[in-house]
Design a protein around this motif. Structure first.
Motif, PDB file in Angstrom:
ATOM      1  N   VAL A  57     -59.995 101.411  24.382  1.00  0.00           N
ATOM      2  CA  VAL A  57     -58.554 101.322  24.621  1.00  0.00           C
ATOM      3  C   VAL A  57     -57.823 102.064  23.506  1.00  0.00           C
ATOM      4  O   VAL A  57     -58.100 101.867  22.319  1.00  0.00           O
ATOM      5  CB  VAL A  57     -58.084  99.855  24.667  1.00  0.00           C
ATOM      6  CG1 VAL A  57     -56.573  99.782  24.856  1.00  0.00           C
ATOM      7  CG2 VAL A  57     -58.796  99.113  25.791  1.00  0.00           C
ATOM      8  N   GLY A 237     -55.477  98.167  38.511  1.00  0.00           N
ATOM      9  CA  GLY A 237     -54.723  99.401  38.366  1.00  0.00           C
ATOM     10  C   GLY A 237     -53.888  99.732  39.596  1.00  0.00           C
ATOM     11  O   GLY A 237     -54.379  99.706  40.720  1.00  0.00           O
ATOM     12  N   GLN A 256     -51.663  97.257  30.232  1.00  0.00           N
ATOM     13  CA  GLN A 256     -52.225  98.538  29.822  1.00  0.00           C
ATOM     14  C   GLN A 256     -51.679  99.638  30.730  1.00  0.00           C
ATOM     15  O   GLN A 256     -51.477  99.428  31.924  1.00  0.00           O
ATOM     16  CB  GLN A 256     -53.755  98.534  29.901  1.00  0.00           C
ATOM     17  CG  GLN A 256     -54.426  97.632  28.883  1.00  0.00           C
ATOM     18  CD  GLN A 256     -55.939  97.782  28.890  1.00  0.00           C
ATOM     19  OE1 GLN A 256     -56.521  98.354  29.806  1.00  0.00           O
ATOM     20  NE2 GLN A 256     -56.583  97.261  27.854  1.00  0.00           N
ATOM     21  N   LEU A 258     -52.213 103.783  31.890  1.00  0.00           N
ATOM     22  CA  LEU A 258     -53.150 104.901  31.898  1.00  0.00           C
ATOM     23  C   LEU A 258     -52.449 106.148  31.379  1.00  0.00           C
ATOM     24  O   LEU A 258     -51.483 106.627  31.956  1.00  0.00           O
ATOM     25  CB  LEU A 258     -53.662 105.137  33.323  1.00  0.00           C
ATOM     26  CG  LEU A 258     -54.829 106.125  33.465  1.00  0.00           C
ATOM     27  CD1 LEU A 258     -56.059 105.616  32.714  1.00  0.00           C
ATOM     28  CD2 LEU A 258     -55.162 106.342  34.936  1.00  0.00           C
ATOM     29  N   TRP A 263     -56.914 104.154  28.929  1.00  0.00           N
ATOM     30  CA  TRP A 263     -56.009 103.022  28.956  1.00  0.00           C
ATOM     31  C   TRP A 263     -55.404 102.782  27.582  1.00  0.00           C
ATOM     32  O   TRP A 263     -56.102 102.805  26.569  1.00  0.00           O
ATOM     33  CB  TRP A 263     -56.737 101.764  29.433  1.00  0.00           C
ATOM     34  CG  TRP A 263     -57.123 101.825  30.868  1.00  0.00           C
ATOM     35  CD1 TRP A 263     -58.374 102.038  31.392  1.00  0.00           C
ATOM     36  CD2 TRP A 263     -56.242 101.701  31.988  1.00  0.00           C
ATOM     37  NE1 TRP A 263     -58.328 102.042  32.764  1.00  0.00           N
ATOM     38  CE2 TRP A 263     -57.032 101.839  33.163  1.00  0.00           C
ATOM     39  CE3 TRP A 263     -54.863 101.493  32.128  1.00  0.00           C
ATOM     40  CZ2 TRP A 263     -56.488 101.770  34.438  1.00  0.00           C
ATOM     41  CZ3 TRP A 263     -54.324 101.422  33.402  1.00  0.00           C
ATOM     42  CH2 TRP A 263     -55.125 101.559  34.537  1.00  0.00           C
ATOM     43  N   HIS A 293     -50.901 101.392  35.958  1.00  0.00           N
ATOM     44  CA  HIS A 293     -51.013 100.380  34.924  1.00  0.00           C
ATOM     45  C   HIS A 293     -51.773  99.177  35.453  1.00  0.00           C
ATOM     46  O   HIS A 293     -52.018  99.055  36.657  1.00  0.00           O
ATOM     47  CB  HIS A 293     -49.628  99.957  34.412  1.00  0.00           C
ATOM     48  CG  HIS A 293     -48.672  99.551  35.492  1.00  0.00           C
ATOM     49  ND1 HIS A 293     -48.060 100.454  36.337  1.00  0.00           N
ATOM     50  CD2 HIS A 293     -48.223  98.328  35.870  1.00  0.00           C
ATOM     51  CE1 HIS A 293     -47.265  99.822  37.189  1.00  0.00           C
ATOM     52  NE2 HIS A 293     -47.360  98.522  36.926  1.00  0.00           N
TER      53      HIS A 293
END
Length: 306
Positions: A57, A237, A256, A258, A263, A293
């Motif tokens: 991440v 996602g 999170q 992208l 991510w 996201h």
């Protein structure tokens, strides 16, 4: 809490078709966790290639924009910052937004009060109808999903002159939600104009094309603590198919984004709103960045997003 100008995806779990680990009907993720479920049920475990990425991440910072001067001498600077954030990220956080802390606190309190109720009280508002005005839901669409998602939600929808789910909300939510909706309408209109102005369409464009926000929705998302967050998502996602989403995370976080194929965790900023460009504006203003996201599951404590 999520505010969006058109419908956002909902997740729903049919209480008639899915059994809890103890054999009784499921009334949401919270019921499973409150009952002491020791492991993630099979219906929630994602295939290996679709599981959350918890290790790789990025630590990049999603842009933070101070919008306190957007109506004054700093307007050009603020508009420029918003335009860059939309083009490069499709996400940004706003601080000094002017929403009174007391309004936010009352909404948080009502959100926690709703999910702290017994399951039977929450289920009075259960619906898997995507068009209902008030709906308590869990997952997305369990009657069609092969894998469920680790999330419950209360959704309130409003369209002037057509329907008003805020008047039908639980009594303790009604006042806080109506006050919060008005603040989101004001902030949403400000951000709408800033986004379109940053695309060169002029500050009066929306006054001519869309004098007021035609539809609004508040979604209170509840992410319960998960026995193994590496196996499932709170929300997998996706991009939001509305116009603009305005989100406030609690201090647990989990969102999170992208970015360039990786991510990036969106770390909670105290009293900040996260602004997400939806598909409809992305299509209309074609240079905006795609905003895929996801939401991870918390490990040791539950998380509520407004």
């Amino acid at each position: 809490l999520t505010h969006t100008h058109t419908q956002e995806r909902v997740m729903a779990l049919s209480t008639h078709t899915h059994q809890a680990f103890s054999g009784h009907l499921v009334k949401g993720i919270k019921e499973l966790v409150d009952a002491g479920i020791p492991q993630v049920p099979e219906r929630y475990i994602r295939p290996l290639e679709q599981r959350p990425c918890l290790d790789d991440v990025c630590e990049l910072q999603v842009p933070v924009v101070d919008v306190s001067g957007i109506q004054g001498q700093r307007r050009c600077h603020v508009i420029r910052e918003i335009g860059l954030a939309c083009a490069e990220w499709g996400f940004f956080q706003v601080v000094n937004h002017g929403v009174p802390p007391c309004v936010i606190d009352r909404m948080w309190s009502a959100a926690h009060q709703f999910f702290d109720q017994p399951a039977e009280d929450r289920m009075q508002f259960y619906s898997d109808d995507f068009n209902t005005e008030v709906a308590y839901t869990t997952s997305f669409n369990p009657s069609k999903e092969s894998t469920l998602e680790w999330k419950d939600a209360l959704r309130l929808r409003y369209k002037p002159g057509i329907f008003d789910g805020f008047q039908q909300a639980p009594s303790f939510c009604r006042g806080p939600a109506i006050d919060y909706l008005e603040e989101m309408r004001i902030l949403g209109n400000t951000l709408y104009r800033a986004i379109f102005e940053s695309a060169g369409l002029g500050s009066d464009y929306l006054d001519k094309a869309l004098p007021d926000i035609p539809k609004m929705e508040i979604a209170i998302h509840y992410y319960a603590s998960c026995p193994d967050p590496s196996l499932t998502f709170g929300l997998s996602g996706h991009s939001d198919f509305g116009c603009v989403t305005i989100l406030m995370q609690d201090d647990v976080g989990g969102l999170q984004v992208l970015k360039e194929g990786r991510w990036t965790a969106v770390k909670p900023v105290p009293n900040a709103y996260i602004v997400n460009i939806g598909d409809q504006i992305e299509v209309f203003i074609c240079f905006l960045n795609e905003t895929i996201h996801t939401d991870l599951c918390p490990t040791s404590s539950y998380s509520v997003a407004l």
